[in-house]
Enzyme design. Structure first.
Site, PDB file in Angstrom:
ATOM      1  N   ASN A   1       0.909  -1.215  -0.179  1.00  0.00           N
ATOM      2  CA  ASN A   1       0.128   0.132  -0.051  1.00  0.00           C
ATOM      3  C   ASN A   1       1.043   1.194  -0.098  1.00  0.00           C
ATOM      4  OD1 ASN A   1      -1.780   1.973   0.538  1.00  0.00           O
ATOM      5  ND2 ASN A   1      -2.339   1.375   2.757  1.00  0.00           N
TER       6      ASN A   1
ATOM      7  N   LYS B   1       0.038   4.064  -0.098  1.00  0.00           N
ATOM      8  CA  LYS B   1      -0.531   5.314   0.301  1.00  0.00           C
ATOM      9  C   LYS B   1      -0.288   6.622  -0.546  1.00  0.00           C
ATOM     10  CE  LYS B   1      -0.108   3.215   5.001  1.00  0.00           C
ATOM     11  NZ  LYS B   1      -0.064   3.376   6.106  1.00  0.00           N
TER      12      LYS B   1
ATOM     13  N   HIS C   1      -9.504   1.193   5.419  1.00  0.00           N
ATOM     14  CA  HIS C   1      -8.088   1.374   6.237  1.00  0.00           C
ATOM     15  C   HIS C   1      -7.981   2.435   7.134  1.00  0.00           C
ATOM     16  CE1 HIS C   1      -3.822   2.340   6.578  1.00  0.00           C
ATOM     17  NE2 HIS C   1      -3.629   1.291   5.963  1.00  0.00           N
TER      18      HIS C   1
ATOM     19  N   GLU D   1      -6.543   4.804   8.219  1.00  0.00           N
ATOM     20  CA  GLU D   1      -6.263   6.121   7.843  1.00  0.00           C
ATOM     21  C   GLU D   1      -7.689   6.803   7.257  1.00  0.00           C
ATOM     22  OE1 GLU D   1      -2.856   5.411   5.679  1.00  0.00           O
ATOM     23  OE2 GLU D   1      -1.843   5.007   7.446  1.00  0.00           O
TER      24      GLU D   1
ATOM     25  N   GLU E   1      -4.714  -4.869  11.324  1.00  0.00           N
ATOM     26  CA  GLU E   1      -3.787  -3.803  11.273  1.00  0.00           C
ATOM     27  C   GLU E   1      -4.024  -2.889  12.641  1.00  0.00           C
ATOM     28  OE1 GLU E   1      -1.821  -2.258   7.447  1.00  0.00           O
ATOM     29  OE2 GLU E   1      -3.815  -1.520   7.613  1.00  0.00           O
TER      30      GLU E   1
ATOM     31  N   SER F   1       3.871  -1.890  10.455  1.00  0.00           N
ATOM     32  CA  SER F   1       5.419  -1.801  10.705  1.00  0.00           C
ATOM     33  C   SER F   1       6.052  -3.111   9.904  1.00  0.00           C
ATOM     34  CB  SER F   1       5.711  -1.561  11.856  1.00  0.00           C
ATOM     35  OG  SER F   1       5.238  -0.217  12.085  1.00  0.00           O
TER      36      SER F   1
HETATM   37  P1  13P Z   1       3.377   0.681   7.576  1.00  0.00           P
HETATM   38  O1  13P Z   1       3.978  -0.631   7.112  1.00  0.00           O
HETATM   39  O2  13P Z   1       4.217   1.787   6.897  1.00  0.00           O
HETATM   40  O3  13P Z   1       3.095   0.464   9.226  1.00  0.00           O
HETATM   41  O4  13P Z   1       1.943   0.739   7.145  1.00  0.00           O
HETATM   42  C1  13P Z   1       0.976  -0.189   7.199  1.00  0.00           C
HETATM   43  C2  13P Z   1      -0.145   0.100   6.552  1.00  0.00           C
HETATM   44  O5  13P Z   1      -1.046   0.899   7.069  1.00  0.00           O
HETATM   45  C3  13P Z   1      -0.470  -0.658   5.286  1.00  0.00           C
HETATM   46  O6  13P Z   1      -1.758  -0.391   5.114  1.00  0.00           O
END
Ligand code: 13P
Length: 233
Positions: A8, A10, A92, A94, A158, A194
């Site tokens: 992802n 982002k 997600h 976010e 997550e 992470s």
């Molecule tokens: P990170 O791997 O940067 O922690 O992000 C995880 C994530 O939100 C994947 O969708």
């Protein structure tokens, strides 16, 4: 069973670096039993589809809950399908956190994705506060139940406190939580938060982990290839 490695991006690499990463990804050797899904920013989807196929699958980071019409700025499931997407991230943390996405909206998004022949990757996860209060599992189970999922979908566990922090859930916790989710919902469950080249082998070796959802480390070709390579064969 197949293991999924989902990147992802982002809101990153929307420029030439994204195109160059896609070209590198297209040259990777993908072993049978490993399904790599790349979720770049929406503006790169068409280019990504041409560059990545047929070896790697394409995913979108979000979708509109509406089929079409006067929804400024939104992208419909039909448009994502036409751009070559096979998967779509839904819910997600976010999106839930910064865009206030709640259950009713997410249910519609899942419906849109499935009715266009794509697979939703439904993301769930608790905050540190929620983990301390009632424990991760009851919270996450309730989050999934609220969506009344059916048909074909993937789950991604997550923990919010593990996203972009360098912290990951303990291996025992991941195994315990995900084995219950797999049993209760009968869907593949990915772990995210992470994940990097160093911790991926141990996480991917857990029987209850059907793959990983990778943020930051998916932006780095070396780290992402190592994660793909570390998938148990
Ligand atoms: P990170 O791997 O940067 O922690 O992000 C995880 C994530 O939100 C994947 O969708």
């Amino acid at each position: 069973m197949e293991k999924y490695i989902v990147g992802n991006w982002k809101m990153n690499l929307g420029d030439g670096r994204g195109l160059s990463l896609l070209k590198h990804l297209a040259t990777l050797k993908i072993f049978p039993g490993v399904r790599v899904v790349v979720c770049p920013p929406a503006l790169l989807l068409r280019e990504a589809h041409h560059t990545l196929s047929p070896g790697l699958a394409l995913g979108a980071q979000d979708v509109s809950a509406h089929p079409g019409g006067a929804f400024t700025g939104e992208i419909s499931a039909a448009m994502l399908k036409a751009a070559g997407c096979q998967y779509v991230l839904v819910g997600h943390s976010e999106r839930r956190l910064y865009h206030g996405e709640g259950e009713a909206l997410l249910r519609e998004k899942v419906r849109q994705v499935q009715s266009h022949g794509m697979t939703p990757i439904v993301c769930v996860g608790e905050t540190l506060e929620e983990k301390k209060q009632g424990g991760a599992l009851p919270f996450v189970t309730a989050q999934i139940r609220a969506l009344a999922l059916s048909g074909s979908y993937l789950l991604a566990y997550e923990p919010r406190w593990a996203i972009g922090t360098g912290l990951t859930a303990g291996l025992h916790d991941i195994q315990d939580i995900q084995s219950v989710l797999k049993e209760q919902f009968g869907a593949p469950v990915l772990y995210g938060g992470s994940v990097n080249a160093e911790n991926a082998p141990d996480i991917l070796a857990l029987p209850a982990v059907d793959g990983v959802l990778v943020g930051g480390a998916s932006l780095d070709i070396e780290a992402f290839s190592k994660i793909i390579e570390s998938t148990p064969k």
